[in-house]
Design a protein around this motif. Structure first.
Motif, PDB file in Angstrom:
ATOM      1  N   LYS A   1    -100.807  29.012   9.966  1.00  0.00           N
ATOM      2  CA  LYS A   1    -100.686  27.697  10.613  1.00  0.00           C
ATOM      3  C   LYS A   1    -101.740  26.734  10.066  1.00  0.00           C
ATOM      4  O   LYS A   1    -101.469  25.541   9.911  1.00  0.00           O
ATOM      5  CB  LYS A   1    -100.790  27.825  12.129  1.00  0.00           C
ATOM      6  N   ALA A   2    -102.921  27.249   9.779  1.00  0.00           N
ATOM      7  CA  ALA A   2    -103.969  26.402   9.205  1.00  0.00           C
ATOM      8  C   ALA A   2    -103.505  25.832   7.870  1.00  0.00           C
ATOM      9  O   ALA A   2    -103.633  24.627   7.625  1.00  0.00           O
ATOM     10  CB  ALA A   2    -105.257  27.202   9.020  1.00  0.00           C
ATOM     11  N   LEU A   3    -102.949  26.679   7.028  1.00  0.00           N
ATOM     12  CA  LEU A   3    -102.501  26.225   5.703  1.00  0.00           C
ATOM     13  C   LEU A   3    -101.390  25.190   5.831  1.00  0.00           C
ATOM     14  O   LEU A   3    -101.363  24.208   5.084  1.00  0.00           O
ATOM     15  CB  LEU A   3    -102.053  27.421   4.862  1.00  0.00           C
ATOM     16  N   ALA A   4    -100.481  25.383   6.767  1.00  0.00           N
ATOM     17  CA  ALA A   4     -99.409  24.402   6.978  1.00  0.00           C
ATOM     18  C   ALA A   4     -99.989  23.051   7.378  1.00  0.00           C
ATOM     19  O   ALA A   4     -99.547  21.993   6.884  1.00  0.00           O
ATOM     20  CB  ALA A   4     -98.431  24.909   8.033  1.00  0.00           C
ATOM     21  N   ASP A   5    -100.990  23.064   8.257  1.00  0.00           N
ATOM     22  CA  ASP A   5    -101.614  21.801   8.677  1.00  0.00           C
ATOM     23  C   ASP A   5    -102.368  21.148   7.524  1.00  0.00           C
ATOM     24  O   ASP A   5    -102.310  19.923   7.350  1.00  0.00           O
ATOM     25  CB  ASP A   5    -102.542  22.026   9.867  1.00  0.00           C
ATOM     26  N   PHE A   6    -103.088  21.934   6.739  1.00  0.00           N
ATOM     27  CA  PHE A   6    -103.801  21.352   5.593  1.00  0.00           C
ATOM     28  C   PHE A   6    -102.819  20.795   4.569  1.00  0.00           C
ATOM     29  O   PHE A   6    -103.073  19.746   3.973  1.00  0.00           O
ATOM     30  CB  PHE A   6    -104.745  22.367   4.946  1.00  0.00           C
ATOM     31  N   ASP A   7    -101.694  21.472   4.364  1.00  0.00           N
ATOM     32  CA  ASP A   7    -100.671  20.949   3.449  1.00  0.00           C
ATOM     33  C   ASP A   7    -100.197  19.574   3.911  1.00  0.00           C
ATOM     34  O   ASP A   7    -100.061  18.649   3.106  1.00  0.00           O
ATOM     35  CB  ASP A   7     -99.476  21.904   3.362  1.00  0.00           C
ATOM     36  N   THR A   8     -99.961  19.435   5.212  1.00  0.00           N
ATOM     37  CA  THR A   8     -99.514  18.145   5.750  1.00  0.00           C
ATOM     38  C   THR A   8    -100.613  17.097   5.611  1.00  0.00           C
ATOM     39  O   THR A   8    -100.338  15.959   5.212  1.00  0.00           O
ATOM     40  CB  THR A   8     -99.096  18.300   7.227  1.00  0.00           C
ATOM     41  N   ALA A   9    -101.842  17.469   5.919  1.00  0.00           N
ATOM     42  CA  ALA A   9    -102.959  16.516   5.787  1.00  0.00           C
ATOM     43  C   ALA A   9    -103.077  16.040   4.341  1.00  0.00           C
ATOM     44  O   ALA A   9    -103.313  14.849   4.085  1.00  0.00           O
ATOM     45  CB  ALA A   9    -104.264  17.163   6.246  1.00  0.00           C
ATOM     46  N   ILE A  10    -102.884  16.940   3.390  1.00  0.00           N
ATOM     47  CA  ILE A  10    -102.979  16.574   1.971  1.00  0.00           C
ATOM     48  C   ILE A  10    -101.823  15.659   1.571  1.00  0.00           C
ATOM     49  O   ILE A  10    -102.019  14.706   0.816  1.00  0.00           O
ATOM     50  CB  ILE A  10    -103.061  17.846   1.103  1.00  0.00           C
ATOM     51  N   LYS A  11    -100.630  15.919   2.094  1.00  0.00           N
ATOM     52  CA  LYS A  11     -99.496  15.023   1.809  1.00  0.00           C
ATOM     53  C   LYS A  11     -99.783  13.618   2.334  1.00  0.00           C
ATOM     54  O   LYS A  11     -99.422  12.626   1.701  1.00  0.00           O
ATOM     55  CB  LYS A  11     -98.210  15.566   2.436  1.00  0.00           C
ATOM     56  N   LEU A  12    -100.433  13.541   3.492  1.00  0.00           N
ATOM     57  CA  LEU A  12    -100.719  12.245   4.101  1.00  0.00           C
ATOM     58  C   LEU A  12    -101.914  11.547   3.457  1.00  0.00           C
ATOM     59  O   LEU A  12    -101.952  10.315   3.405  1.00  0.00           O
ATOM     60  CB  LEU A  12    -100.966  12.415   5.606  1.00  0.00           C
TER      61      LEU A  12
END
Length: 136
Positions: free
Chosen positions: A74-85
């Motif tokens: 879940k952490a990696l999924a959130d960081f992926d989204t933060a990086i996209k944004l």
């Protein structure tokens, strides 16, 4: 913990205070209290994301909290989204690198630390973390 308890008393919706207090409790071996605070922080960050799905900081902070809780997927999924944004924010790559390292993805971690160094050559934490990853 006194300072964190007071911060939470003043603002019970201060998610980051729960994350930090949970981390302190982990270090003290207070597992149940730590887990409760980390769950509360995740809940508050999730509410913030529901209100504003483009809030990269909420995703990144929830990712940090998931990392502290040991939920690297879940952490990696959130960081992926933060990086996209916010693809130019070096700390998102550094934080994702730490989650990757803890989950066993050393090569992916080194790649993220390297990207953080490229984006911000003054981010000494990224250099340090990359050195630790290379020593694994």
């Amino acid at each position: 913990l006194w300072e964190l308890n007071n911060a939470i008393k003043r603002d019970p919706n201060l998610a980051h205070a729960y994350t930090v207090r949970g981390e302190v409790q982990q270090r003290r071996g207070e597992k149940q209290s730590a887990e409760a605070d980390l769950r509360k922080a995740i809940e508050l960050y999730t509410r913030a994301i529901e209100k504003n799905q483009t809030d990269a900081y909420a995703y990144a902070n929830r990712g940090l909290t998931y990392t502290r809780a040991g939920n690297y997927e879940k952490a990696l999924a959130d960081f992926d989204t933060a990086i996209k944004l916010q693809p130019q924010l070096d700390t998102n790559y550094n934080d994702r690198g730490n989650a990757k390292l803890l989950s066993g993805d050393t090569k992916g971690a080194i790649d993220d630390f390297t990207k953080a160094c490229e984006l911000n050559p003054q981010n000494l934490y990224a250099y340090r973390d990359r050195a630790f990853a290379r020593d694994k």
